[in-house]
Write a protein that holds these residues in place. Structure first.
Motif, PDB file in Angstrom:
ATOM      1  N   UNK A 140      -3.177 147.297  -7.027  1.00  0.00           N
ATOM      2  CA  UNK A 140      -2.991 147.958  -5.730  1.00  0.00           C
ATOM      3  C   UNK A 140      -1.575 147.817  -5.183  1.00  0.00           C
ATOM      4  N   UNK A 141      -0.642 147.457  -6.069  1.00  0.00           N
ATOM      5  CA  UNK A 141       0.764 147.407  -5.669  1.00  0.00           C
ATOM      6  C   UNK A 141       1.106 146.247  -4.767  1.00  0.00           C
ATOM      7  N   UNK A 142       0.310 145.169  -4.843  1.00  0.00           N
ATOM      8  CA  UNK A 142       0.539 144.020  -3.987  1.00  0.00           C
ATOM      9  C   UNK A 142       1.298 142.889  -4.655  1.00  0.00           C
ATOM     10  N   UNK A 143       1.689 143.043  -5.905  1.00  0.00           N
ATOM     11  CA  UNK A 143       2.483 142.043  -6.620  1.00  0.00           C
ATOM     12  C   UNK A 143       3.028 142.694  -7.878  1.00  0.00           C
ATOM     13  N   UNK A 144       4.144 142.151  -8.367  1.00  0.00           N
ATOM     14  CA  UNK A 144       4.831 142.738  -9.521  1.00  0.00           C
ATOM     15  C   UNK A 144       4.827 141.748 -10.676  1.00  0.00           C
ATOM     16  N   UNK A 145       4.300 142.148 -11.846  1.00  0.00           N
ATOM     17  CA  UNK A 145       4.331 141.257 -13.011  1.00  0.00           C
ATOM     18  C   UNK A 145       5.707 141.267 -13.668  1.00  0.00           C
ATOM     19  N   UNK A 146       6.137 140.090 -14.146  1.00  0.00           N
ATOM     20  CA  UNK A 146       7.408 139.961 -14.865  1.00  0.00           C
ATOM     21  C   UNK A 146       7.174 139.065 -16.080  1.00  0.00           C
ATOM     22  N   UNK A 176       6.371 147.196   1.726  1.00  0.00           N
ATOM     23  CA  UNK A 176       5.182 147.903   1.238  1.00  0.00           C
ATOM     24  C   UNK A 176       4.362 147.008   0.316  1.00  0.00           C
ATOM     25  N   UNK A 177       5.019 146.246  -0.558  1.00  0.00           N
ATOM     26  CA  UNK A 177       4.308 145.348  -1.470  1.00  0.00           C
ATOM     27  C   UNK A 177       3.588 144.262  -0.684  1.00  0.00           C
ATOM     28  N   UNK A 178       4.242 143.706   0.311  1.00  0.00           N
ATOM     29  CA  UNK A 178       3.614 142.654   1.120  1.00  0.00           C
ATOM     30  C   UNK A 178       2.421 143.198   1.894  1.00  0.00           C
ATOM     31  N   UNK A 179       2.509 144.413   2.412  1.00  0.00           N
ATOM     32  CA  UNK A 179       1.374 145.016   3.130  1.00  0.00           C
ATOM     33  C   UNK A 179       0.174 145.185   2.193  1.00  0.00           C
ATOM     34  N   UNK A 180       0.423 145.644   0.992  1.00  0.00           N
ATOM     35  CA  UNK A 180      -0.663 145.836   0.028  1.00  0.00           C
ATOM     36  C   UNK A 180      -1.316 144.503  -0.318  1.00  0.00           C
ATOM     37  N   UNK A 181      -0.505 143.458  -0.499  1.00  0.00           N
ATOM     38  CA  UNK A 181      -1.053 142.143  -0.816  1.00  0.00           C
ATOM     39  C   UNK A 181      -1.924 141.627   0.318  1.00  0.00           C
ATOM     40  N   UNK A 182      -1.480 141.793   1.543  1.00  0.00           N
ATOM     41  CA  UNK A 182      -2.250 141.344   2.698  1.00  0.00           C
ATOM     42  C   UNK A 182      -3.602 142.057   2.764  1.00  0.00           C
ATOM     43  N   UNK A 183      -3.622 143.341   2.460  1.00  0.00           N
ATOM     44  CA  UNK A 183      -4.875 144.105   2.468  1.00  0.00           C
ATOM     45  C   UNK A 183      -5.847 143.580   1.415  1.00  0.00           C
ATOM     46  N   UNK A 184      -5.355 143.309   0.219  1.00  0.00           N
ATOM     47  CA  UNK A 184      -6.205 142.808  -0.869  1.00  0.00           C
ATOM     48  C   UNK A 184      -6.796 141.451  -0.509  1.00  0.00           C
ATOM     49  N   UNK A 185      -5.980 140.567   0.026  1.00  0.00           N
ATOM     50  CA  UNK A 185      -6.436 139.208   0.339  1.00  0.00           C
ATOM     51  C   UNK A 185      -7.465 139.213   1.453  1.00  0.00           C
ATOM     52  N   UNK A 186      -7.264 140.033   2.475  1.00  0.00           N
ATOM     53  CA  UNK A 186      -8.202 140.059   3.612  1.00  0.00           C
ATOM     54  C   UNK A 186      -9.568 140.601   3.216  1.00  0.00           C
ATOM     55  N   UNK A 187      -9.605 141.403   2.170  1.00  0.00           N
ATOM     56  CA  UNK A 187     -10.830 142.116   1.821  1.00  0.00           C
ATOM     57  C   UNK A 187     -11.981 141.195   1.422  1.00  0.00           C
ATOM     58  N   UNK A 188     -11.685 140.035   0.838  1.00  0.00           N
ATOM     59  CA  UNK A 188     -12.751 139.213   0.260  1.00  0.00           C
ATOM     60  C   UNK A 188     -12.810 137.825   0.887  1.00  0.00           C
ATOM     61  N   UNK A 189     -12.757 137.770   2.213  1.00  0.00           N
ATOM     62  CA  UNK A 189     -12.903 136.506   2.905  1.00  0.00           C
ATOM     63  C   UNK A 189     -14.377 136.218   3.194  1.00  0.00           C
ATOM     64  N   UNK A 190     -14.690 134.972   3.514  1.00  0.00           N
ATOM     65  CA  UNK A 190     -16.066 134.600   3.835  1.00  0.00           C
ATOM     66  C   UNK A 190     -16.573 133.363   3.116  1.00  0.00           C
ATOM     67  N   UNK A 191     -15.760 132.791   2.212  1.00  0.00           N
ATOM     68  CA  UNK A 191     -16.209 131.629   1.450  1.00  0.00           C
ATOM     69  C   UNK A 191     -16.456 130.415   2.344  1.00  0.00           C
ATOM     70  N   UNK A 192     -15.654 130.245   3.379  1.00  0.00           N
ATOM     71  CA  UNK A 192     -15.815 129.079   4.252  1.00  0.00           C
ATOM     72  C   UNK A 192     -17.156 129.117   4.982  1.00  0.00           C
ATOM     73  N   UNK A 193     -17.524 130.285   5.485  1.00  0.00           N
ATOM     74  CA  UNK A 193     -18.812 130.402   6.179  1.00  0.00           C
ATOM     75  C   UNK A 193     -19.969 130.090   5.238  1.00  0.00           C
ATOM     76  N   UNK A 194     -19.901 130.597   4.005  1.00  0.00           N
ATOM     77  CA  UNK A 194     -20.966 130.345   3.039  1.00  0.00           C
ATOM     78  C   UNK A 194     -21.045 128.861   2.694  1.00  0.00           C
ATOM     79  N   UNK A 195     -19.883 128.220   2.551  1.00  0.00           N
ATOM     80  CA  UNK A 195     -19.860 126.787   2.222  1.00  0.00           C
ATOM     81  C   UNK A 195     -20.413 125.956   3.368  1.00  0.00           C
ATOM     82  N   UNK A 196     -20.024 126.284   4.597  1.00  0.00           N
ATOM     83  CA  UNK A 196     -20.522 125.549   5.753  1.00  0.00           C
ATOM     84  C   UNK A 196     -22.040 125.663   5.850  1.00  0.00           C
TER      85      UNK A 196
END
Length: 419
Positions: free
Chosen positions: A364-370, A390-410
């Motif tokens: 999704x264009x949120x990081x560049x492989x080298x 633009x790359x940083x915005x895409x990364x932020x979108x990807x990371x926010x999409x799959x939150x919720x692990x803390x609530x499940x663990x609690x």
């Protein structure tokens, strides 16, 4: 609790491995890898009295794992007023970090060696009400002794590399025995979920919850230090190489020779600082070293950030960051922190510890492989020229999409406390 042949052999051996651990500890003390003031804790001798009331024990091997559970611990303590928390870890750096970051009613102990006598001494003193393992450091004797006391156990934030998954399939019976005591297993990625199912782990116990690190608030920093460094650096282009390992600094420095500006170089292990400093100076580059109180000026090529707990500062300072542990076969490091702080990322080919999140970021264009110095230099130059936003915005979108692990663990911990 059933046994595999390998597990049975380990359990027998764990009755007699004390001398081996003693030899290992002498070497670790000599190399500065263990704290002599806390050496007895490795043998199950407590560093303090057990607090009154219910005790939840978290085991997290090192800095990354311990940082990931801090928001969970804060939520747990706020939710259950009569609970205390103990965190064990194995590294000196994690012990230093926890001494500073743990909230009231939480404390740290050094993890004990995995022998029968030591584990029983440790458990006899602490008598935890719930035991929580984080990620993948599983010690068979301790797991057995905790299960023997009928203490509820959880495995949180679990993940396995492709190599470990292959090993599990070859030794499926042993892997099933190790995982059998856990009442719930929360995994970060679908690959880990599939690996557990492939060896016959009960599907009802395994849940895909995502990574705890995705739920952490952005790393903090001293705003005055950030403002000061921005003023000192001025308009010079700045990029960061974060959590680098031996073999990677050479590539980073070669790339920087083509980029120019200021490189903030953050070795993963601060004890390598003098080695890295010598490498920088050996290339004829001007160096400033943070641990010595030095500041970058207009002639500084490399700012060696060899201090602990300041990654929030470096990711805010640098609009572009290469994430280390990925050019060498280390497995990569956490991309969530730079994504939260809008530092556009580059990474190498060896990110098997975070395979799915890096794949999503790349797709999704949120990081560049080298793969080496040439394309690292090209990538950094392109990002610094303007693409980093633009790359940083895409990364932020990807990371926010799959939150919720803390609530499940609690929820899982609260369920076991009420068991």
């Amino acid at each position: 609790m059933s046994f595999s042949i390998l597990h049975r052999l380990y359990m027998i051996a764990s009755r007699f491995t004390g001398p081996g651990f003693a030899l290992w500890q002498r070497r670790a003390l000599a190399n500065g890898k263990e704290d002599p003031d806390r050496a007895d804790e490795r043998w199950g001798h407590p560093g303090r009295e057990r607090p009154e009331g219910r005790l939840v024990w978290f085991h997290a091997a090192s800095v990354g794992e311990t940082q990931s559970i801090l928001p969970l611990i804060e939520r747990l303590l706020a939710t259950v007023p009569d609970v205390q928390v103990m965190v064990t870890s194995t590294t000196r750096s994690s012990a230093r970090m926890l001494a500073h970051d743990l909230p009231p009613r939480a404390f740290h102990q050094v993890a004990p060696y995995d022998t029968k006598r030591v584990c029983r001494r440790f458990l006899q003193h602490w008598q935890p009400n719930v035991a929580v393992w984080v990620e993948s450091e599983l010690w068979p004797r301790m797991l057995y002794e905790v299960a023997r006391r009928d203490v509820p156990m959880l495995l949180l934030n679990a993940r396995v590399s492709a190599r470990t998954a292959d090993r599990w399939r070859r030794f499926a019976a042993t892997a099933r025995v190790l995982l059998a005591p856990f009442r719930q297993i929360h995994v970060q990625e679908e690959t880990t979920l599939n690996a557990m199912r492939s060896i016959g782990v009960d599907g009802d116990r395994v849940r895909l919850t995502g990574a705890l690190k995705q739920d952490r608030p952005p790393l903090s920093c001293d705003p005055e230090a950030l403002a000061h460094l921005r003023a000192v650096i001025g308009t010079r282009p700045v990029w960061c190489a974060a959590s680098t390992h031996a073999g990677e600094e050479e590539v980073v420095l070669e790339a920087h020779a083509r980029i120019g500006g200021l490189l903030v170089l953050v070795p993963r292990h601060a004890e390598r600082a003098e080695e890295v400093a010598a490498m920088v100076q050996g290339r004829g580059l001007n160096l400033a070293q943070r641990s010595k109180g030095e500041e970058p000026d207009a002639n500084t090529d490399v700012y060696l950030a060899d201090t602990m707990g300041e990654m929030g500062l470096w990711f805010r300072l640098a609009p572009v960051s290469f994430i280390g542990g990925s050019l060498e076969r280390v497995g990569g490091h956490n991309p969530y922190e730079p994504a939260q702080l809008d530092s556009a990322m580059l990474f190498g080919p060896h990110v098997y510890n975070f395979q799915e999140i890096y794949a999503a970021l790349e797709a999704e264009g949120g990081a560049i492989p080298v793969s080496g110095a040439e394309d690292l230099a090209e990538g950094v130059q392109r990002l610094l020229a303007g693409d980093h936003r633009a790359v940083a915005r895409s990364a932020s979108t990807v990371v926010r999409r799959s939150q919720g692990a803390t609530e499940a663990a609690l929820a899982a911990i609260l369920e076991q406390l009420a068991y």
